[in-house]
Scaffold this motif. Structure first.
Motif, PDB file in Angstrom:
ATOM      1  N   TYR A 155     -32.177 -15.610  -3.519  1.00 30.64           N
ATOM      2  CA  TYR A 155     -30.437 -14.711  -2.525  1.00 30.64           C
ATOM      3  C   TYR A 155     -30.869 -14.081  -2.066  1.00 30.64           C
ATOM      4  O   TYR A 155     -31.167 -12.477  -2.467  1.00 30.64           O
ATOM      5  CB  TYR A 155     -29.361 -15.735  -3.559  1.00 30.64           C
ATOM      6  N   LEU A 156     -29.845 -13.747  -0.462  1.00 29.06           N
ATOM      7  CA  LEU A 156     -29.532 -12.250  -0.097  1.00 29.06           C
ATOM      8  C   LEU A 156     -28.253 -12.095  -0.064  1.00 29.06           C
ATOM      9  O   LEU A 156     -27.435 -13.184   0.134  1.00 29.06           O
ATOM     10  CB  LEU A 156     -28.977 -12.182   1.299  1.00 29.06           C
ATOM     11  N   GLN A 157     -27.104 -10.951  -0.793  1.00 26.86           N
ATOM     12  CA  GLN A 157     -26.154 -10.537  -1.314  1.00 26.86           C
ATOM     13  C   GLN A 157     -25.501  -9.260  -0.382  1.00 26.86           C
ATOM     14  O   GLN A 157     -26.903  -8.752  -0.052  1.00 26.86           O
ATOM     15  CB  GLN A 157     -25.719 -10.687  -2.843  1.00 26.86           C
ATOM     16  N   GLU A 158     -24.517  -9.577  -0.557  1.00 28.63           N
ATOM     17  CA  GLU A 158     -24.046  -8.106   0.526  1.00 28.63           C
ATOM     18  C   GLU A 158     -24.691  -7.175  -0.736  1.00 28.63           C
ATOM     19  O   GLU A 158     -24.200  -7.339  -2.358  1.00 28.63           O
ATOM     20  CB  GLU A 158     -22.147  -8.227   0.138  1.00 28.63           C
ATOM     21  N   ASP A 159     -24.719  -5.757  -0.262  1.00 24.73           N
ATOM     22  CA  ASP A 159     -25.249  -4.602  -0.525  1.00 24.73           C
ATOM     23  C   ASP A 159     -23.478  -3.390  -0.210  1.00 24.73           C
ATOM     24  O   ASP A 159     -22.945  -2.889   0.192  1.00 24.73           O
ATOM     25  CB  ASP A 159     -26.234  -4.098   0.556  1.00 24.73           C
ATOM     26  N   PHE A 160     -23.385  -3.435  -1.859  1.00 25.91           N
ATOM     27  CA  PHE A 160     -22.094  -2.167  -2.252  1.00 25.91           C
ATOM     28  C   PHE A 160     -22.762  -1.009  -2.381  1.00 25.91           C
ATOM     29  O   PHE A 160     -21.911  -0.246  -2.304  1.00 25.91           O
ATOM     30  CB  PHE A 160     -21.915  -2.520  -3.400  1.00 25.91           C
ATOM     31  N   GLY A 161     -24.760  -0.773  -1.845  1.00 29.23           N
ATOM     32  CA  GLY A 161     -24.633   1.185  -2.366  1.00 29.23           C
ATOM     33  C   GLY A 161     -25.675   0.901  -3.550  1.00 29.23           C
ATOM     34  O   GLY A 161     -25.548   0.085  -3.944  1.00 29.23           O
ATOM     35  N   SER A 162     -25.723   2.066  -3.400  1.00 26.38           N
ATOM     36  CA  SER A 162     -26.668   3.373  -4.996  1.00 26.38           C
ATOM     37  C   SER A 162     -25.540   3.483  -5.884  1.00 26.38           C
ATOM     38  O   SER A 162     -26.519   3.882  -6.867  1.00 26.38           O
ATOM     39  CB  SER A 162     -27.563   3.568  -4.946  1.00 26.38           C
ATOM     40  N   THR A 163     -24.439   3.931  -5.645  1.00 21.62           N
ATOM     41  CA  THR A 163     -23.558   4.622  -6.833  1.00 21.62           C
ATOM     42  C   THR A 163     -22.536   3.088  -7.059  1.00 21.62           C
ATOM     43  O   THR A 163     -21.943   2.279  -6.432  1.00 21.62           O
ATOM     44  CB  THR A 163     -22.393   4.813  -5.426  1.00 21.62           C
ATOM     45  N   SER A 164     -22.824   3.364  -8.846  1.00 22.41           N
ATOM     46  CA  SER A 164     -21.851   2.491  -9.773  1.00 22.41           C
ATOM     47  C   SER A 164     -21.400   3.581 -10.717  1.00 22.41           C
ATOM     48  O   SER A 164     -21.569   4.850 -10.704  1.00 22.41           O
ATOM     49  CB  SER A 164     -23.197   2.351 -10.535  1.00 22.41           C
ATOM     50  N   LEU A 165     -20.501   2.936 -11.660  1.00 22.62           N
ATOM     51  CA  LEU A 165     -19.613   3.669 -12.797  1.00 22.62           C
ATOM     52  C   LEU A 165     -20.606   4.928 -13.416  1.00 22.62           C
ATOM     53  O   LEU A 165     -19.966   5.695 -13.895  1.00 22.62           O
ATOM     54  CB  LEU A 165     -18.185   2.924 -13.104  1.00 22.62           C
ATOM     55  N   ALA A 166     -21.644   3.572 -13.738  1.00 25.12           N
ATOM     56  CA  ALA A 166     -22.422   4.788 -14.613  1.00 25.12           C
ATOM     57  C   ALA A 166     -23.352   5.792 -13.959  1.00 25.12           C
ATOM     58  O   ALA A 166     -23.367   6.372 -15.095  1.00 25.12           O
ATOM     59  CB  ALA A 166     -23.646   3.839 -14.989  1.00 25.12           C
ATOM     60  N   GLY A 167     -23.674   5.707 -12.971  1.00 25.52           N
ATOM     61  CA  GLY A 167     -24.142   7.176 -11.566  1.00 25.52           C
ATOM     62  C   GLY A 167     -22.684   7.492 -11.928  1.00 25.52           C
ATOM     63  O   GLY A 167     -23.683   8.688 -11.893  1.00 25.52           O
ATOM     64  N   LYS A 169      -7.391 -16.374 -24.574  1.00 24.88           N
ATOM     65  CA  LYS A 169      -8.655 -17.429 -23.710  1.00 24.88           C
ATOM     66  C   LYS A 169      -9.004 -17.369 -22.386  1.00 24.88           C
ATOM     67  O   LYS A 169      -8.550 -18.617 -22.127  1.00 24.88           O
ATOM     68  CB  LYS A 169      -9.452 -18.300 -24.645  1.00 24.88           C
ATOM     69  N   TYR A 170      -9.844 -16.231 -21.308  1.00 25.84           N
ATOM     70  CA  TYR A 170      -9.699 -16.736 -20.368  1.00 25.84           C
ATOM     71  C   TYR A 170     -11.097 -16.522 -19.398  1.00 25.84           C
ATOM     72  O   TYR A 170     -11.938 -16.844 -20.673  1.00 25.84           O
ATOM     73  CB  TYR A 170      -8.890 -15.223 -19.966  1.00 25.84           C
ATOM     74  N   PHE A 171     -11.474 -15.973 -18.669  1.00 22.05           N
ATOM     75  CA  PHE A 171     -13.231 -16.131 -18.273  1.00 22.05           C
ATOM     76  C   PHE A 171     -13.426 -14.317 -18.509  1.00 22.05           C
ATOM     77  O   PHE A 171     -12.825 -13.622 -18.599  1.00 22.05           O
ATOM     78  CB  PHE A 171     -13.247 -16.466 -16.290  1.00 22.05           C
ATOM     79  N   MET A 172     -14.448 -14.378 -19.628  1.00 25.59           N
ATOM     80  CA  MET A 172     -15.096 -13.317 -19.333  1.00 25.59           C
ATOM     81  C   MET A 172     -16.196 -13.274 -18.933  1.00 25.59           C
ATOM     82  O   MET A 172     -17.125 -13.994 -19.611  1.00 25.59           O
ATOM     83  CB  MET A 172     -15.266 -13.565 -21.471  1.00 25.59           C
ATOM     84  N   PHE A 173     -16.702 -12.240 -18.741  1.00 25.89           N
ATOM     85  CA  PHE A 173     -17.824 -11.556 -18.143  1.00 25.89           C
ATOM     86  C   PHE A 173     -18.976 -11.276 -18.577  1.00 25.89           C
ATOM     87  O   PHE A 173     -19.929 -11.231 -18.417  1.00 25.89           O
ATOM     88  CB  PHE A 173     -17.095 -10.229 -17.223  1.00 25.89           C
ATOM     89  N   ARG A 174     -18.954 -10.654 -19.976  1.00 25.16           N
ATOM     90  CA  ARG A 174     -20.061 -10.882 -20.676  1.00 25.16           C
ATOM     91  C   ARG A 174     -20.608  -9.523 -20.568  1.00 25.16           C
ATOM     92  O   ARG A 174     -20.361  -8.648 -22.432  1.00 25.16           O
ATOM     93  CB  ARG A 174     -20.735 -12.380 -21.115  1.00 25.16           C
ATOM     94  N   ASP A 175     -20.669  -8.674 -19.965  1.00 26.27           N
ATOM     95  CA  ASP A 175     -21.584  -8.098 -19.445  1.00 26.27           C
ATOM     96  C   ASP A 175     -20.960  -7.005 -18.951  1.00 26.27           C
ATOM     97  O   ASP A 175     -21.868  -6.118 -17.380  1.00 26.27           O
ATOM     98  CB  ASP A 175     -23.008  -8.499 -19.377  1.00 26.27           C
ATOM     99  N   PHE A 176     -19.482  -6.667 -19.030  1.00 26.43           N
ATOM    100  CA  PHE A 176     -18.706  -5.376 -17.843  1.00 26.43           C
ATOM    101  C   PHE A 176     -19.210  -4.407 -18.726  1.00 26.43           C
ATOM    102  O   PHE A 176     -18.385  -4.173 -19.852  1.00 26.43           O
ATOM    103  CB  PHE A 176     -17.616  -5.863 -18.482  1.00 26.43           C
ATOM    104  N   GLN A 177     -20.196  -3.261 -18.344  1.00 29.08           N
ATOM    105  CA  GLN A 177     -20.479  -2.085 -18.321  1.00 29.08           C
ATOM    106  C   GLN A 177     -20.600  -1.557 -16.655  1.00 29.08           C
ATOM    107  O   GLN A 177     -20.381  -2.480 -16.156  1.00 29.08           O
ATOM    108  CB  GLN A 177     -21.722  -1.975 -18.528  1.00 29.08           C
ATOM    109  N   SER A 178     -20.479  -0.289 -17.209  1.00 33.80           N
ATOM    110  CA  SER A 178     -20.456   0.684 -16.205  1.00 33.80           C
ATOM    111  C   SER A 178     -21.598   0.464 -15.050  1.00 33.80           C
ATOM    112  O   SER A 178     -21.194   0.768 -14.085  1.00 33.80           O
ATOM    113  CB  SER A 178     -20.074   1.778 -15.736  1.00 33.80           C
TER     114      SER A 178
END
Length: 478
Positions: free
Chosen positions: A85-97, A187-196
């Motif tokens: 699938y093709l998805q929107e590109d948010f660029g290369s800057t992550s919070l981790a970066g 209890k609501y929606f849990m992202f499960r892998d919510f990291q930077s």
């Protein structure tokens, strides 16, 4: 084949040929990511994943979240087999970066606040819109799912250490902890892998990716995953203040006022579960699948767990579990996972050569003799294609070709496993020389790339002295 599929889908969606396609670094999953450039260098991200169900879940969750105006990518197109699938590109800057480049700056703190505010909206607003029947492993992070995470830690990390423990008592205490955390009132929606690294930054706004593992579960788990991420190493003051901020965001979105004391107590339990789940994942990927990046993460994860256990009490009696946690956070355990590294006094020099088989294997003139010779001719040869003939393994188009269209990655992973055994042994025994040779037909593309990558790997992991020579350089096609 993957590149051709991307080109075809891009043309179908945008009615244009892509200008170029760049493979992006692979993360811990098996998904492959590519940045596809089109007219005016406008880009999108192509994601290829053989797990069709995982893709369908991600796409369905994304549709639900975008319908609520939440910060997730737009999906431009999907292949008929749901593998691409093709998805929107948010660029290369992550919070981790940004954390890595700026450290604990005011800007980074504000982005953590934005991330937690957006998380609360996604969890609570998205809860009634997502179809939990699509969840990949479990529809709910309740007792059984929590117990599964604890057993994952036990089988893939704890049992590897060979520590003596009362198996039945530990399992009974796992059960007690699972019941305690499974009864979360939030209890609501849990992202499960919510990291930077799954939070992208574009124009100072936050956007989320990789939530296909989500399920129904305690709100605190995702906040715990973000605030206690080992590599982020957030100061205690940040963790405390950001947790308070997150609770305020939740308080403004739920019907009944948040009991902050109860929320904090369960938050501690979710932190512990998350830290153990990470150790289990590092154990599986590093100790069993032999992936070096995950092995390197184990000492950091152990330090993070020790920080937590030294300063927090869960509030329920778990004597055997607490004893085990004390053992694995001790210095002896961490030492097992620290890589052997060269010092200024280490005599070892690793000589790495690329060569052409037409010219012959380089002679080892040291007194040691031996070493490794790796034949790269089993890898598809880019030199046979006109566009690459005057390039080398040091040029990006050739590197992209080798990474994306050949078995080079698997080849080098095997090489790294083999040479690491000798390098670690030679460092510990004060040996002075090791030769590693990579040969191909012309000594210009495959062998050069392999030699460069191996030199980089050994320098980064072992801090060892490396002499790198491309023996056929004078004969490269110009």
């Amino acid at each position: 084949m993957i590149i051709e599929k991307i080109e075809s889908l891009y043309k179908e969606v945008f009615q244009l040929e892509p200008k170029r396609i760049e493979k992006l670094p692979q993360s811990g999953s098996d998904r492959l990511y590519f940045r596809v450039f089109g007219k005016g260098d406008r880009a999108c991200i192509a994601t290829y994943n053989y797990n069709e169900q995982e893709n369908r879940t991600f796409l369905a969750f994304t549709k639900s979240f975008r319908g609520l105006g939440l910060p997730v990518p737009e999906i431009f197109g999907v292949s008929a087999d749901y593998l691409l699938y093709l998805q929107e590109d948010f660029g290369s800057t992550s919070l981790a970066g940004l954390l890595e480049s700026e450290g604990h700056s005011d800007r980074v703190y504000k982005l953590f606040q934005k991330s937690l505010a957006a998380l609360a909206r996604l969890q609570i607003s998205g809860h009634d819109k997502v179809d939990y029947r699509l969840c990949l492993t479990s529809t709910e992070f309740g007792k059984q799912a929590i117990l599964s995470d604890l057993l994952y830690f036990k089988y893939y990390f704890l049992d590897f250490l060979g520590l003596p423990y009362n198996k039945q008592q530990l399992l009974d205490e796992f059960d007690v902890l699972s019941v305690f955390l499974g009864q979360s009132r939030y209890k609501y929606f849990m992202f499960r892998d919510f990291q930077s690294r799954n939070i992208m930054i574009k124009e100072e706004e936050v956007f989320f990716i990789d939530y296909q593992g989500g399920m129904n579960g305690g709100l605190q788990y995702d906040a715990a995953a973000l605030l206690w991420q080992a590599k982020a190493n957030l100061p205690k003051e940040w963790k405390d203040a950001l947790l308070d901020y997150y609770m305020e965001q939740v308080d403004g979105l739920v019907a009944n006022k948040v009991d902050k004391n109860a929320f904090r107590n369960q938050f501690k339990g979710f932190v512990l579960i998350r830290l153990l789940q990470v150790l289990g994942a590092y154990g599986f990927r590093g100790l069993f699948q032999r992936k070096a990046a995950f092995l390197a993460g184990i000492p950091i994860a152990l330090d993070n767990l020790k920080k937590f256990t030294d300063n927090n009490v869960i509030g329920i009696e778990l004597p055997e579990f607490e004893r085990i946690l004390g053992l694995i956070t001790g210095p002896e355990t961490k030492t097992k996972f620290l890589p052997v590294q060269a010092s200024d006094k280490t005599p070892l020099v690793v000589e790495i050569n690329s060569f052409s088989y037409k010219k012959g294997i380089p002679e080892d003139k040291s007194s040691n003799g031996g070493g490794f010779v790796f034949d790269c001719r089993g890898i598809l040869n880019p030199g046979r294609q006109e566009e690459f003939k005057k390039l080398t393994g040091q040029d990006k188009p050739v590197q992209d070709y080798l990474q994306q269209r050949t078995s080079m990655n698997e080849f080098l992973n095997s090489v790294f496993d083999l040479v690491s055994i000798s390098v670690e042994n030679y460092i510990s025994r004060d040996f002075a020389h090791l030769q590693i040779n990579f040969g191909c037909t012309g000594g210009q593309h495959r062998s050069v790339y392999s030699a460069d990558q191996t030199a980089r790997y050994l320098k980064n992991k072992y801090k060892v002295k490396v002499i790198l020579t491309h023996t056929n350089k004078d004969n490269w096609v110009q």
